[in-house]
Design an enzyme around this catalytic site. Sequence first.
Site, mmCIF file in Angstrom:
data_model
loop_
_atom_site.group_PDB
_atom_site.id
_atom_site.type_symbol
_atom_site.label_atom_id
_atom_site.label_comp_id
_atom_site.label_asym_id
_atom_site.label_seq_id
_atom_site.Cartn_x
_atom_site.Cartn_y
_atom_site.Cartn_z
ATOM 1 N N PHE A 146 0.900 -1.322 0.095
ATOM 2 C CA PHE A 146 0.186 -0.040 -0.127
ATOM 3 C C PHE A 146 0.937 1.245 -0.144
ATOM 4 C CE2 PHE A 146 -2.386 3.633 1.693
ATOM 5 C CZ PHE A 146 -3.572 3.504 0.984
ATOM 6 N N LYS A 172 2.846 9.454 8.461
ATOM 7 C CA LYS A 172 1.828 9.106 9.500
ATOM 8 C C LYS A 172 2.255 9.453 10.853
ATOM 9 C CE LYS A 172 -1.118 5.779 7.581
ATOM 10 N NZ LYS A 172 -0.760 4.824 6.416
ATOM 11 N N ASP A 230 9.250 2.376 1.748
ATOM 12 C CA ASP A 230 8.206 3.088 2.341
ATOM 13 C C ASP A 230 8.034 2.817 3.897
ATOM 14 O OD1 ASP A 230 5.368 4.122 2.984
ATOM 15 O OD2 ASP A 230 4.645 3.347 1.255
HETATM 16 C C1 LIG Z 1 -0.888 5.309 4.783
HETATM 17 C C2 LIG Z 1 0.245 4.747 4.115
HETATM 18 C C3 LIG Z 1 0.433 5.605 2.748
HETATM 19 C C4 LIG Z 1 -0.424 6.797 2.426
HETATM 20 O O1 LIG Z 1 -0.473 7.794 3.476
HETATM 21 P P1 LIG Z 1 -1.343 9.049 3.282
HETATM 22 O O2 LIG Z 1 -1.028 10.061 4.098
HETATM 23 O O3 LIG Z 1 -2.770 8.320 3.636
HETATM 24 O O4 LIG Z 1 -1.083 9.577 1.822
HETATM 25 C C5 LIG Z 1 1.609 5.269 2.131
HETATM 26 N N1 LIG Z 1 2.265 4.208 2.559
HETATM 27 C C6 LIG Z 1 1.939 3.381 3.413
HETATM 28 C C7 LIG Z 1 2.910 2.492 3.973
HETATM 29 C C8 LIG Z 1 1.021 3.650 4.379
HETATM 30 O O5 LIG Z 1 0.851 3.103 5.459
#
Ligand SMILES: *Cc1c(COP(=O)(O)O)cnc(C)c1O
Length: 399
Positions: free
Chosen positions: A127, A243, A214
């Site tokens: 994701f 986050k 990520d």
């Molecule tokens: C939540 C998340 C995103 C996206 O972040 P947003 O602030 O909602 O755009 C990208 N990568 C990972 C691993 C995430 O958990």
Amino acid sequence: MSHLMNTYARLPLAFTRGEGVWLWDEAGGRYLDALAGIAVNTLGHAHPRLTRVLAEQIGRLIHTSNLYRIKAQEELAAKLASISGMDNAFFCNSGCEANEAAIKLARLAGHNRGIESPSIIVMEHAFHGRTLATLSATGSRKVQAGFEPLVSGFVRVPFNDIETVRQVAARNTSVAAVLVEPIQGEGGINVSALEYLRALRELCDRQGWLLMLDEVQCGIGRTGKWFVYQHAGFLPDVMTLAKGLGSGVPIGACLARGPAAAVFKPGSHGSTFGGNPLACAAALETLRIVEDEGLLENALAMGAIIRDGLAAELAGVPGVREIRGRGLMLGIELERACGDLVNRALDRGLLINVTMDNVIRLLPPLVIAESEARQVVATLAPLVREFLARPEVRVAAKG
Ligand SMILES: *Cc1c(COP(=O)(O)O)cnc(C)c1O
């Protein structure tokens, strides 16, 4: 009629205030927040030190734009470099934006190396966000369906499987980078083997690919180290954060190191809001408080209490498939869909999440105390046992 676009199936309650790991709803009900706004509220709610710093900052300066120097942004970049081993940072406002920056950086680096149409290796069940490029990089049809045409240039491989990546290396000369979550969050708390991450690092070195991690969900101390790759003992070329970075104030970052840190030039990329004085003050103070309060150690210790507690309470319970994760990023996989557990936990004053239909996800604030960690176990374990003891209700197929 609601004037909100219908993008979320929201639970029917709203919170009015918080303190530490606790939230209160409009009716005065109190909840233990074991989700932290999806790994966002690193310091829990209304941390007094963060509150003071933010109030002062708001009274002084909120935004000036990136047309001018921003001292707090320079300071935050230096702080992030010192705790991560990376060289520099680009600031934005969210995780998908951080990944957009990484994807653009990888493509530009590829073009600079003479690759005509650079591609990026991404993982099944990944994701990376909801923008067009990041949903195309995401490994979930649910996220992509209906938004075709997708952005091209992504090569998908199974997660935690180095052999497939080696096979791509052998036949595909257009690869510029690998993008991977060291622990997949939305994908079900899938923890990659440290050996796999090290092997990816070696392969990227050999191929001249950028290794891009990520850490939007798993970074910022949640696993007991600032970043997950620090458990494996190497450095990525690019890392994305968001986050937990601002403890609730929106901020994202794309960090780079070595040659990758010199790819963007003025005009390559930008953001109006990114890294403004308020967001940077929030992130800087969050990082300082994590250090001053020993929250890396706390994440490890409290994570162990929750994990070991659940493992003991759920040992031998039929229907529990696996308890996994690192530190305060935990998943309990059941053999059946368990979305209903979110409501049952809510009734008992506990905020949790379920992802991939059958994985209970816990992402509590890093400030959680021992008594609170034990309360998560004491509330959740009986709920899971009761849930699994009932016969499974199957929705009859239409036909
Ligand atoms: C939540 C998340 C995103 C996206 O972040 P947003 O602030 O909602 O755009 C990208 N990568 C990972 C691993 C995430 O958990």
